[in-house]
Design a protein around this motif. Sequence first.
Motif, PDB file in Angstrom:
ATOM      1  N   GLU A 107       6.943  -8.805  -4.895  1.00  0.00           N
ATOM      2  CA  GLU A 107       6.645  -7.572  -5.612  1.00  0.00           C
ATOM      3  C   GLU A 107       5.264  -7.017  -5.267  1.00  0.00           C
ATOM      4  N   GLY A 108       4.885  -7.108  -4.007  1.00  0.00           N
ATOM      5  CA  GLY A 108       3.617  -6.528  -3.589  1.00  0.00           C
ATOM      6  C   GLY A 108       2.439  -7.463  -3.717  1.00  0.00           C
ATOM      7  N   ILE A 109       2.650  -8.692  -4.235  1.00  0.00           N
ATOM      8  CA  ILE A 109       1.569  -9.659  -4.346  1.00  0.00           C
ATOM      9  C   ILE A 109       1.666 -10.610  -3.165  1.00  0.00           C
ATOM     10  N   ALA A 110       0.652 -10.567  -2.322  1.00  0.00           N
ATOM     11  CA  ALA A 110       0.689 -11.369  -1.101  1.00  0.00           C
ATOM     12  C   ALA A 110      -0.048 -12.684  -1.275  1.00  0.00           C
ATOM     13  N   GLU A 111       0.290 -13.624  -0.427  1.00  0.00           N
ATOM     14  CA  GLU A 111      -0.384 -14.903  -0.401  1.00  0.00           C
ATOM     15  C   GLU A 111      -0.737 -15.225   1.042  1.00  0.00           C
ATOM     16  N   PHE A 151      -6.109 -13.944   2.493  1.00  0.00           N
ATOM     17  CA  PHE A 151      -5.909 -13.009   1.389  1.00  0.00           C
ATOM     18  C   PHE A 151      -6.812 -13.452   0.248  1.00  0.00           C
ATOM     19  N   THR A 152      -7.923 -12.748   0.043  1.00  0.00           N
ATOM     20  CA  THR A 152      -8.930 -13.164  -0.934  1.00  0.00           C
ATOM     21  C   THR A 152      -8.505 -12.801  -2.348  1.00  0.00           C
ATOM     22  N   LEU A 153      -9.256 -13.309  -3.315  1.00  0.00           N
ATOM     23  CA  LEU A 153      -8.977 -12.990  -4.707  1.00  0.00           C
ATOM     24  C   LEU A 153      -9.094 -11.495  -4.945  1.00  0.00           C
ATOM     25  N   ARG A 154     -10.080 -10.869  -4.342  1.00  0.00           N
ATOM     26  CA  ARG A 154     -10.220  -9.415  -4.488  1.00  0.00           C
ATOM     27  C   ARG A 154      -8.998  -8.690  -3.919  1.00  0.00           C
ATOM     28  N   ASP A 155      -8.465  -9.182  -2.799  1.00  0.00           N
ATOM     29  CA  ASP A 155      -7.244  -8.602  -2.236  1.00  0.00           C
ATOM     30  C   ASP A 155      -6.070  -8.775  -3.198  1.00  0.00           C
ATOM     31  N   GLU A 156      -5.992  -9.920  -3.843  1.00  0.00           N
ATOM     32  CA  GLU A 156      -4.909 -10.177  -4.793  1.00  0.00           C
ATOM     33  C   GLU A 156      -4.993  -9.229  -5.984  1.00  0.00           C
ATOM     34  N   ILE A 157      -6.204  -9.006  -6.464  1.00  0.00           N
ATOM     35  CA  ILE A 157      -6.390  -8.093  -7.599  1.00  0.00           C
ATOM     36  C   ILE A 157      -5.956  -6.684  -7.208  1.00  0.00           C
ATOM     37  N   LYS A 158      -6.364  -6.254  -6.030  1.00  0.00           N
ATOM     38  CA  LYS A 158      -5.980  -4.925  -5.540  1.00  0.00           C
ATOM     39  C   LYS A 158      -4.464  -4.811  -5.411  1.00  0.00           C
ATOM     40  N   ILE A 190      -4.544 -14.753 -11.387  1.00  0.00           N
ATOM     41  CA  ILE A 190      -5.784 -14.019 -11.118  1.00  0.00           C
ATOM     42  C   ILE A 190      -6.799 -14.276 -12.219  1.00  0.00           C
ATOM     43  N   LEU A 191      -6.346 -14.179 -13.455  1.00  0.00           N
ATOM     44  CA  LEU A 191      -7.240 -14.346 -14.598  1.00  0.00           C
ATOM     45  C   LEU A 191      -7.928 -15.703 -14.590  1.00  0.00           C
TER      46      LEU A 191
END
Length: 271
Positions: free
Chosen positions: A4-8, A12-19, A204-205
């Motif tokens: 669903e648009g969340i990459a691993e 792929f940094t935490l900031r990338d995950e948040i974006k 993320i949290l």
Amino acid sequence: MQSEGIAEGANFTLRDEIKAYWSARAATFDQSPGHEIFSEEERAAWHALIERHVGRRNGAKALDLASGTGVISHLMDDLGYRVTGIDWSEAMLERARAKATSRGRAIRFHLGDAENTLESGDSYDVIVTRHLVWTLVDPKACFAEWLRVLKPGGKLLIIDGDFVNTGLAERLVKRLAAILERAGILKAQATHASAVMAGAHENILSRVHFSGGARADAVRRMLEEAGFSAVAADTNLRQIHKAQAKHFGFFKATARGMQHRYAIVAQKPAS
């Protein structure tokens, strides 16, 4: 692997995950009470909160950081500000621009990073953020950047909360609601995020700076360390919660009202 648009992946940094997370949430973001505004009563309550801390100022420049679909940008525009919204999700920005066009608002939205805005120094009268601070990876860098961008005497308004720690009463309310839903006595509320997205949110949290919860006192101290003055926390968001409650079920509204939510206002020293 992507869901669903969340990459691993290793790069792929935490900031990338948040974006990626907020980009994936963009399509349904405005469907959720507490995100978009669903009544004039709620709009008036938001106006009152903003006016209480930064005033109504025709022509003053406001920067809405992590502007999302532009909800807070429109409130600032209502109060006479010339608003620029920055978000690092193009999917959110597309919806923000469409909304501004449909409402005839002259709000400028563009792609940008709250930690490195690329805005000129001493250029904004007000910076406003809603539900951004809890997601920050490096809040010290962000607060220094926001101080740089504000004009001397300019104000920062942060609207946020601790979405990690829950009190006993809130846990009991949520548990009772879950029991009643399983028993078929209480109708489950529609959700606009799948289990996969909810899991991504929790993941993320657990890794952001405020993984233990963004408490007002901790945020206030960091702002003072960054050089802000006259830092004050306001936990009286009752009128907003009351207006939003009509669009939540009883139990969810009750639990939400028990959360540690706040507005923090801070000022860049005049000299």
